[in-house]
Design an enzyme around this catalytic site. Structure first.
Site, PDB file in Angstrom:
ATOM      1  N   ASP A  15      27.695  63.106  22.092  1.00  0.00           N
ATOM      2  CA  ASP A  15      26.587  62.269  21.671  1.00  0.00           C
ATOM      3  C   ASP A  15      25.754  61.927  22.905  1.00  0.00           C
ATOM      4  OD1 ASP A  15      28.455  60.438  22.705  1.00  0.00           O
ATOM      5  OD2 ASP A  15      28.234  59.393  20.842  1.00  0.00           O
ATOM      6  N   SER A  40      35.892  49.877  15.355  1.00  0.00           N
ATOM      7  CA  SER A  40      35.850  48.750  14.957  1.00  0.00           C
ATOM      8  C   SER A  40      34.614  47.884  15.495  1.00  0.00           C
ATOM      9  CB  SER A  40      37.118  47.689  15.138  1.00  0.00           C
ATOM     10  OG  SER A  40      37.404  47.658  16.342  1.00  0.00           O
ATOM     11  N   SER A  57      36.830  33.967  14.315  1.00  0.00           N
ATOM     12  CA  SER A  57      37.459  35.103  14.016  1.00  0.00           C
ATOM     13  C   SER A  57      38.580  34.951  13.507  1.00  0.00           C
ATOM     14  CB  SER A  57      37.649  35.923  15.441  1.00  0.00           C
ATOM     15  OG  SER A  57      38.549  37.101  14.891  1.00  0.00           O
ATOM     16  N   GLY A  73      40.301  53.450  18.342  1.00  0.00           N
ATOM     17  CA  GLY A  73      39.531  54.535  18.570  1.00  0.00           C
ATOM     18  C   GLY A  73      38.681  54.777  17.140  1.00  0.00           C
ATOM     19  N   LEU A  74      38.660  53.965  16.209  1.00  0.00           N
ATOM     20  CA  LEU A  74      38.200  54.155  14.989  1.00  0.00           C
ATOM     21  C   LEU A  74      37.023  53.126  14.811  1.00  0.00           C
ATOM     22  CD1 LEU A  74      41.369  54.223  12.827  1.00  0.00           C
ATOM     23  CD2 LEU A  74      39.955  56.260  13.611  1.00  0.00           C
ATOM     24  N   ASP A  96      28.690  56.339  16.861  1.00  0.00           N
ATOM     25  CA  ASP A  96      29.611  55.329  16.067  1.00  0.00           C
ATOM     26  C   ASP A  96      28.772  54.563  15.252  1.00  0.00           C
ATOM     27  OD1 ASP A  96      31.505  56.418  17.504  1.00  0.00           O
ATOM     28  OD2 ASP A  96      31.911  54.951  18.956  1.00  0.00           O
ATOM     29  N   HIS A 147      32.360  63.531  22.730  1.00  0.00           N
ATOM     30  CA  HIS A 147      31.733  63.369  23.983  1.00  0.00           C
ATOM     31  C   HIS A 147      30.571  64.150  24.143  1.00  0.00           C
ATOM     32  CE1 HIS A 147      34.668  60.902  26.126  1.00  0.00           C
ATOM     33  NE2 HIS A 147      35.650  61.244  25.368  1.00  0.00           N
TER      34      HIS A 147
HETATM   35  C1  GLA Z   1      33.393  56.710  21.797  1.00  0.00           C
HETATM   36  C2  GLA Z   1      31.956  56.534  21.990  1.00  0.00           C
HETATM   37  C3  GLA Z   1      30.883  57.387  21.376  1.00  0.00           C
HETATM   38  C4  GLA Z   1      31.079  58.919  21.783  1.00  0.00           C
HETATM   39  C5  GLA Z   1      32.996  58.971  21.531  1.00  0.00           C
HETATM   40  C6  GLA Z   1      33.172  60.096  22.076  1.00  0.00           C
HETATM   41  O1  GLA Z   1      33.453  56.492  20.546  1.00  0.00           O
HETATM   42  O2  GLA Z   1      31.476  55.019  21.552  1.00  0.00           O
HETATM   43  O3  GLA Z   1      29.579  57.184  21.238  1.00  0.00           O
HETATM   44  O4  GLA Z   1      30.774  59.383  22.663  1.00  0.00           O
HETATM   45  O5  GLA Z   1      33.420  57.813  22.248  1.00  0.00           O
HETATM   46  O6  GLA Z   1      32.770  61.342  21.079  1.00  0.00           O
END
Ligand code: GLA
Length: 371
Positions: A33, A123, A64, A120-121, A168, A31
């Site tokens: 960026d 995709s 898909s 949270g990876l 990301d 959090h």
């Molecule tokens: C998500 C967002 C990123 C970043 C993270 C937390 O992955 O897409 O931009 O803010 O949460 O670090």
């Protein structure tokens, strides 16, 4: 079936190109960026792959493989599609490129991946990056990898509606496997830092729903802006929390509502941890780096309040395990994964113990991936 076979089966013609991009795990710098700060992610060995073939008309035809769905749009008139959420990451990229003045034509595309979805990876960033790569190559777009990352971010912000930062897409576009990517999210300066082969980055997926992540994410974003607005009354040079030092924050503490102060404190201290971690990585001091990962988790838990019971358990389980140097939640929070720094010869035992403990405490099965 590989992606070329999927394409042939779906469209009865050979794809003209195949493109892929990786998901990511963030080692530290959560959090930060969207506060113009620093991050230290690394790509994982899991990808989204797309096949591409130009059409002679203005249609975008998508398939898909993972969702077993097809969708059709027109290049000049599409809008976000609530029925095919996955397609929005393709359409949003097309829109962002069109807005930049690039001219595109119709195409057929198939999508397939092994990045766990909703864990949270990233995709979604992997998909955006693969799509940008395909369109850049096929329509000869003059786009460097940093701008390509910003196209993905614009897709996310303007089309999908999440106010996410650049991390990301940046690491999916510019990262190299086996190296951490330090990014200054204000200047876009970045550098690669080799990860020692003595340790492995082990990801543990809590398998818990991240449905809160979207709304709470935008709330955290707004709270950071609130902190900046107060602090800049005294320090007009402050444009983002990136510009706030720990001393400044201490001095401003009484002016900030307690909750806003804690949000700011997470970001300010996390930025310091990223700079320190990058230095430690280069020096090979992985023990101290691991300690900073635990500090980061505590800050995310108590100050930023984006952890969950399940993520806290996964981190707590590591405390007495041999060979674990650090552990923390990774990504946006509220479910998803933890990232663990584990000595290579302890990885098997680590995975086995974490699985057992998680199951006996929660009656749920976690998944473990070595990045
Ligand atoms: C998500 C967002 C990123 C970043 C993270 C937390 O992955 O897409 O931009 O803010 O949460 O670090």
């Amino acid at each position: 079936m590989n992606i070329a076979e999927i394409h042939r089966t779906r469209y009865s013609v050979e794809p003209e190109g195949i493109y892929k991009a990786p998901g990511r795990v963030n080692l530290i710098g959560e959090h930060t960026d969207y506060n113009d700060g620093y991050v230290l992610p690394t790509p994982i060995d899991r990808h989204i792959t797309v096949s591409f073939q130009k059409r002679g008309d203005n249609k975008i035809n998508l398939h898909s493989h993972d969702f077993k769905q097809d969708a059709e749009y027109k290049l000049e008139s599409f809008k976000p599609d609530p029925e095919h959420h996955w397609a929005n990451y393709v359409l949003g990229v097309v829109q962002a490129l069109q807005k930049r003045g690039y001219s595109l034509g119709g195409f057929n595309m198939c999508l397939k991946g092994d990045v766990p979805i909703g864990a949270g990876l990233s995709s979604s960033a992997a998909l955006e990056t693969a799509v940008v790569r395909s369109l850049k190559d096929q329509f000869d777009l003059d786009l460097d990898p940093v701008e390509a990352a910003y196209v993905g971010k614009e897709c996310e912000n303007d089309f999908v509606g999440v106010q996410s930062g650049i991390m990301d897409q940046f690491v999916s576009s510019l990262g190299e496997y086996g190296k951490a990517l330090f990014i200054d999210c204000r200047s876009n300066e970045h550098s690669l830092h080799r990860l020692s082969s003595d340790v492995k980055i082990v990801i543990v997926n809590s398998m818990m729903d991240r449905s809160l992540a979207g709304s709470e994410y935008n709330i955290r974003h707004a709270q950071c802006v609130e902190a900046v607005n107060t602090i800049k009354e005294t320090y007009p040079e402050v444009k983002a929390l990136r510009d706030v030092t720990e001393e400044m924050l201490l001095e401003q503490w009484s002016k900030l509502p307690e909750l806003i102060g804690r949000r700011a404190r997470h970001v300010v201290t996390e930025n310091t941890r990223v700079l320190e971690s990058t230095r430690l990585l280069d020096q090979g001091d992985l023990n101290t780096f691991g300690e900073l990962m635990y500090d980061s988790h505590n800050s995310l838990k108590h100050d930023y309040e984006i952890s969950s019971k399940h993520l806290d358990l996964l981190v707590d389980f590591t405390m007495d395990l041999d060979g674990v140097l650090g552990a923390r939640l990774t990504g946006a929070g509220f479910g998803g994964c933890t990232v663990n720094l584990v000595e290579s010869d302890h990885v098997d035992k680590f995975s086995e113990t974490i699985r057992k403990r998680y199951y006996s405490h929660t009656a749920k099965k976690c998944e473990v991936y070595v990045a």
